[in-house]
Design a protein around this motif. Structure first.
Motif, PDB file in Angstrom:
ATOM      1  N   TYR A  94      -2.500 -23.207 -10.944  1.00  0.00           N
ATOM      2  CA  TYR A  94      -3.819 -23.203 -11.577  1.00  0.00           C
ATOM      3  C   TYR A  94      -3.630 -22.617 -12.966  1.00  0.00           C
ATOM      4  O   TYR A  94      -3.315 -21.443 -13.108  1.00  0.00           O
ATOM      5  CB  TYR A  94      -4.820 -22.376 -10.773  1.00  0.00           C
ATOM      6  N   THR A  95      -3.807 -23.448 -13.974  1.00  0.00           N
ATOM      7  CA  THR A  95      -3.564 -23.045 -15.354  1.00  0.00           C
ATOM      8  C   THR A  95      -4.892 -22.921 -16.095  1.00  0.00           C
ATOM      9  O   THR A  95      -5.734 -23.819 -16.006  1.00  0.00           O
ATOM     10  CB  THR A  95      -2.671 -24.085 -16.057  1.00  0.00           C
ATOM     11  N   GLY A  96      -5.062 -21.803 -16.798  1.00  0.00           N
ATOM     12  CA  GLY A  96      -6.287 -21.603 -17.563  1.00  0.00           C
ATOM     13  C   GLY A  96      -7.508 -21.412 -16.689  1.00  0.00           C
ATOM     14  O   GLY A  96      -8.595 -21.848 -17.027  1.00  0.00           O
ATOM     15  N   THR A  97      -7.350 -20.759 -15.565  1.00  0.00           N
ATOM     16  CA  THR A  97      -8.451 -20.519 -14.639  1.00  0.00           C
ATOM     17  C   THR A  97      -9.046 -19.132 -14.888  1.00  0.00           C
ATOM     18  O   THR A  97      -8.623 -18.421 -15.794  1.00  0.00           O
ATOM     19  CB  THR A  97      -7.962 -20.688 -13.185  1.00  0.00           C
ATOM     20  N   ARG A  98     -10.021 -18.752 -14.094  1.00  0.00           N
ATOM     21  CA  ARG A  98     -10.619 -17.421 -14.223  1.00  0.00           C
ATOM     22  C   ARG A  98     -11.033 -16.910 -12.851  1.00  0.00           C
ATOM     23  O   ARG A  98     -11.513 -17.675 -12.016  1.00  0.00           O
ATOM     24  CB  ARG A  98     -11.843 -17.457 -15.140  1.00  0.00           C
ATOM     25  N   LEU A  99     -10.846 -15.610 -12.643  1.00  0.00           N
ATOM     26  CA  LEU A  99     -11.333 -14.990 -11.420  1.00  0.00           C
ATOM     27  C   LEU A  99     -12.850 -14.892 -11.498  1.00  0.00           C
ATOM     28  O   LEU A  99     -13.410 -14.565 -12.545  1.00  0.00           O
ATOM     29  CB  LEU A  99     -10.742 -13.588 -11.246  1.00  0.00           C
TER      30      LEU A  99
END
Length: 127
Positions: A94-99
């Motif tokens: 997962y690239t460029g994701t956010r929690l």
């Protein structure tokens, strides 16, 4: 991934958030496509379909560790998450994701729940 592992699941799984290794607990669920198709019925009982864009992402519960801060992790605008299925040669990127979510800490078990990740791009890699 060797042909004899394509129908094997479970085993050792590690999650890396940026450069930090997190310890997952229980099941890990992954949203691996960026759209959702739904079906409904018209008044004459014929079916119609709609599709909507959805973020890729996933969720897991974690074990609290002695390092790192959940507040700091949640403030990071962009992170990369790697899920390694070590026993079966699969990797989920997962690239460029956010929690997202609100971490909850269980003082009896040390479990962190309520955290998911969403957005960015998804890629599955098999060895």
């Amino acid at each position: 991934m060797s042909a004899d592992c394509c129908n094997s699941f479970g085993g050792r799984i590690t999650i890396t958030l940026g450069n930090e290794k997190l310890i997952a607990r229980g099941e890990i669920s992954l949203d691996i496509v960026d759209s959702e198709v739904t079906a409904a019925s018209n008044q004459d009982k014929s079916t119609y379909y709609t599709s909507a864009n959805m973020p890729v992402g996933g969720d897991a519960s974690f074990t609290e560790t002695c390092s790192g801060s959940w507040a700091d992790r949640m403030r990071s605008c962009v992170v990369n998450i790697t899920i390694d299925e070590e026993d079966h040669g699969r990797q989920h990127l997962y690239t460029g994701t956010r929690l997202v979510g609100r971490p909850k800490y269980n003082t009896s078990t040390g479990e962190i729940s309520g955290v998911t990740w969403a957005g960015g791009t998804y890629k599955r890699v098999s060895s």
